[in-house]
Design a protein around this motif. Structure first.
Motif, short mmCIF file in Angstrom:
data_model
loop_
_atom_site.label_atom_id
_atom_site.label_comp_id
_atom_site.label_asym_id
_atom_site.label_seq_id
_atom_site.Cartn_x
_atom_site.Cartn_y
_atom_site.Cartn_z
N ARG A 137 0.81 -1.22 0.00
CA ARG A 137 0.00 0.00 0.00
C ARG A 137 0.84 1.27 0.00
N VAL A 138 1.95 1.27 0.74
CA VAL A 138 2.75 2.50 0.80
C VAL A 138 3.84 2.56 -0.26
N GLY A 139 4.25 1.40 -0.78
CA GLY A 139 5.31 1.39 -1.77
C GLY A 139 4.88 0.94 -3.14
N ASP A 140 3.66 0.38 -3.24
CA ASP A 140 3.07 -0.10 -4.50
C ASP A 140 3.67 -1.39 -5.02
N PHE A 141 4.52 -2.06 -4.23
CA PHE A 141 5.15 -3.28 -4.73
C PHE A 141 4.41 -4.52 -4.22
N PRO A 142 3.89 -5.35 -5.13
CA PRO A 142 3.08 -6.51 -4.72
C PRO A 142 3.91 -7.62 -4.09
N TRP A 295 9.75 -9.27 -11.08
CA TRP A 295 9.13 -8.12 -11.74
C TRP A 295 9.29 -6.83 -10.93
N ASN A 296 9.25 -6.92 -9.60
CA ASN A 296 9.42 -5.72 -8.79
C ASN A 296 10.78 -5.08 -9.02
N PHE A 297 11.81 -5.89 -9.13
CA PHE A 297 13.16 -5.35 -9.40
C PHE A 297 13.23 -4.74 -10.80
N THR A 298 12.62 -5.41 -11.76
CA THR A 298 12.62 -4.87 -13.12
C THR A 298 11.93 -3.52 -13.16
N GLU A 299 10.79 -3.42 -12.50
CA GLU A 299 10.03 -2.17 -12.50
C GLU A 299 10.80 -1.06 -11.80
N MET A 300 11.43 -1.35 -10.65
CA MET A 300 12.13 -0.27 -9.93
C MET A 300 13.35 0.21 -10.72
N PHE A 301 14.00 -0.69 -11.47
CA PHE A 301 15.11 -0.26 -12.32
C PHE A 301 14.59 0.63 -13.45
N PHE A 333 6.45 -16.87 -0.02
CA PHE A 333 6.09 -15.59 -0.62
C PHE A 333 7.29 -14.64 -0.58
N VAL A 334 7.42 -13.82 -1.64
CA VAL A 334 8.52 -12.86 -1.70
C VAL A 334 7.95 -11.49 -2.08
N GLN A 335 8.62 -10.45 -1.60
CA GLN A 335 8.20 -9.08 -1.92
C GLN A 335 9.42 -8.17 -2.01
N PRO A 336 10.03 -8.08 -3.18
CA PRO A 336 11.09 -7.08 -3.37
C PRO A 336 10.48 -5.67 -3.29
N TYR A 337 11.17 -4.77 -2.63
CA TYR A 337 10.66 -3.40 -2.49
C TYR A 337 11.82 -2.42 -2.48
N THR A 338 11.47 -1.17 -2.75
CA THR A 338 12.47 -0.11 -2.66
C THR A 338 12.04 0.87 -1.60
N ASP A 339 13.01 1.49 -0.95
CA ASP A 339 12.73 2.57 0.00
C ASP A 339 13.39 3.82 -0.54
N SER A 452 20.95 5.00 5.38
CA SER A 452 20.16 4.00 4.66
C SER A 452 18.67 4.15 4.93
N LEU A 453 18.31 4.41 6.17
CA LEU A 453 16.90 4.42 6.55
C LEU A 453 16.18 5.71 6.17
N TYR A 454 16.94 6.81 5.96
CA TYR A 454 16.27 8.10 5.73
C TYR A 454 16.73 8.84 4.47
N LEU A 455 17.95 8.61 3.99
CA LEU A 455 18.49 9.45 2.93
C LEU A 455 18.68 8.75 1.59
N HIS A 456 18.94 7.46 1.61
CA HIS A 456 19.32 6.77 0.38
C HIS A 456 18.13 6.10 -0.31
N PHE A 457 18.31 5.84 -1.61
CA PHE A 457 17.44 4.92 -2.34
C PHE A 457 17.97 3.52 -2.07
N GLU A 458 17.13 2.65 -1.52
CA GLU A 458 17.56 1.32 -1.10
C GLU A 458 16.63 0.27 -1.70
N CYS A 459 17.04 -0.99 -1.61
CA CYS A 459 16.17 -2.09 -2.02
C CYS A 459 16.41 -3.29 -1.12
N ALA A 460 15.39 -4.13 -1.01
CA ALA A 460 15.50 -5.35 -0.21
C ALA A 460 14.40 -6.31 -0.64
#
Length: 511
Positions: A137-142, A295-301, A333-339, A452-460
């Motif tokens: 809901r907050v990041g749009d990544f399924p 697909w989440n990684f492909t989309e964020m790239f 279940f897996v959920q790649p996301y970006t912050d 990492s938690l506040y300034l950078h573009f991150e992924c996990a």
């Protein structure tokens, strides 16, 4: 060629230093000229600083970040306010923010959650489903099923499979890394990228300009373009013309044909595969995903790429099943996301917090830096106080002595709460991973620090009951076995040392 690149790197640093010195001389000259108006200037700056302190207090922001700025303004009442105006805003520049937000709005329709997956997860574990739903809901990544996960306890093990998958690429390769450095690792990857580009594959690369400023020559992306590799240097370092240098692309993504992706803490430099010795043995971790979750990684790239280089109007051609028509298989279940620093939602920290809040038996954590705010500290301590076995592994050999001291200054309250802390004896641990109760796991690029938690573009990648979690737990226990457990006696610094540590903690959010 390497000699030429080294000279270019040196020249780039020399020019930057010269410009900084020139700016300092200009400031000194201006201050001398303005000295005759000192009383008026002092009054104006003091009023400005008071106004900014009141503005900071009223902001919906992290309390540690606000306290750091307020103390700094109190210490430097004349210039603290101006400093905040220039560098206090954690969000990217207006132009960067606009481009990335517009691109996200254009592409987010491709990130639709399959109701069947969500319903199945809810039936398995309703509380876990809530965590995944929050990220969606907050990041749009399924969240996805049908994705196989392989865990790697070291960079060198992952690198072998990275090369095999790169060689097997048939359609496209997307590369996004914070650090790229000349050496055996990058040369092996570059050789394959050139070959695949020559074969007609769509090969694209993003590297962070600040992360590579001393490792690659200025304009390196232009040379890669001549080799057939489309390339972008993210947020280029431009002294004095680009004031917002805080926001870096710290993500690590290797995406191959849309159905295979690698991520974790591992950059493209020789220390990450222990071909180059820095700070003892370099311990890192990563995962490979094969299946629908890629697909989440492909989309964020593609979102990052098209924000600055408009190239794709329809990205459905990059979806996992386009070049892999056979069904995918995988447990859990897996959920790649970006912050991202684009909003006020600290997704990565909130995922960490939620794992701690849900844990019943244990949480094992790898992190190179332990620089946490009150919210994270309280969550860690509360989990331990209610009987959860919380263990944290940090480096035994630091890469940055001051940051290492700051990490250690956070030990005492955690130890007193019953958390067990270990320092990795063989060397430096750069891994960023969580494992809890044999069910939850996170592996990605996100350190437990303010940057990492506040300034950078991150992924996990958030993992639930997937393949690979068993190996992550085993690696955690094996790593703890070769690490030294820290006690409160190890943390005694004396009065002066304690005061110095307090100062470090106050200003840590600003660094």
């Amino acid at each position: 060629m390497k000699g030429k690149y080294k000279r270019l790197v040196v020249n780039r640093i020399v020019v930057t230093v010269a410009l900084i010195l020139l700016q300092i001389l200009w400031i000194v000259f201006m201050l001398e000229e303005l000295a005759k108006y000192s009383s008026w200037i002092t009054t104006a700056f003091t009023v400005l600083s008071i106004a900014i302190v009141l503005y900071i207090i009223g902001k919906d922001d992290n309390s540690a970040y606000k306290i750091g700025w307020i103390v700094l303004i109190m210490v430097l009442p004349l210039f603290g306010g101006l400093l905040y105006l220039f560098s206090g805003d954690k969000k990217p520049s207006r132009g960067m923010r606009r481009k990335l937000n517009e691109q996200h709005e254009l592409f987010k329709e491709s990130l639709l959650q399959e109701a069947e997956i969500q319903d199945r997860l809810g039936k398995v574990h309703g509380r876990a489903a809530g965590t995944f739903d929050y990220v969606r809901r907050v990041g749009d990544f399924p969240v996805y099923g049908n994705t196989d996960v392989t865990y790697y306890p070291s960079g060198e093990e992952m690198f072998v499979d990275m090369l095999d998958e790169l060689r097997a690429a048939k359609h496209f390769i997307f590369v996004e890394y914070f650090i790229v450095s000349e050496g055996e690792m990058w040369e092996e990857v570059l050789k394959i990228l050139k070959q695949k580009a020559d074969e007609g594959l769509d090969v694209r690369m993003i590297y962070d300009d600040m992360g590579c400023v001393t490792l690659l020559p200025g304009g390196y992306f232009k040379w890669l373009e001549k080799c057939g590799i489309k390339c972008m240097a993210f947020n280029p370092v431009i002294p004095f013309f680009s004031l917002v240098m805080n926001n870096r692309d710290h993500r690590k993504i290797l995406d191959i044909d849309g159905h295979t992706a690698f991520t974790g803490g591992i950059n493209l430099a020789d220390e990450y595969i222990n071909k180059k010795v820095r700070f003892g043995y370099w311990k890192d971790t990563g995962v490979r995903l094969k299946g629908e979750g890629v697909w989440n990684f492909t989309e964020m790239f593609l979102e990052m790429w098209n924000a600055f280089r408009k190239e794709d109007t329809d990205i459905s051609c990059f979806k996992p099943h386009v070049y892999h028509p056979e069904p995918f298989e995988g447990e859990g279940f897996v959920q790649p996301y970006t912050d991202s620093p684009l909003d006020n939602e600290t997704i990565a920290e909130n995922v960490y917090l939620d794992i701690l809040n849900q844990a019943k038996k244990y949480v094992y954590i790898f992190t190179p830096y332990l620089i946490v705010d009150d919210v994270m500290r309280n969550a860690l301590c509360m989990a331990a106080k209610r009987g959860v076995d919380v263990r944290i592994v940090t480096p035994g050999t630091p890469d940055k002595p001051t940051i290492f001291r700051l990490t250690r200054s956070n030990y005492p309250p955690l130890l007193r709460a019953g958390i067990r802390i270990y320092e990795y004896t063989p060397g430096f641990i750069h891994a960023k991973s969580y494992i809890s109760d044999d069910e939850f796991g996170v592996v990605g690029s996100v350190n437990m620090d303010f940057r990492s938690l506040y300034l950078h573009f991150e992924c996990a990648t958030l993992l639930y009951r997937t393949s690979g979690l068993k190996e992550l737990k085993k690696d955690s226990l094996d790593t703890i076995e070769v690490s030294r457990e820290i006690t409160l006696k190890d943390c005694k610094q004396g009065i002066i040392g304690g005061l110095f540590d307090s100062v470090l903690r106050v200003f840590a959010p600003l660094c």
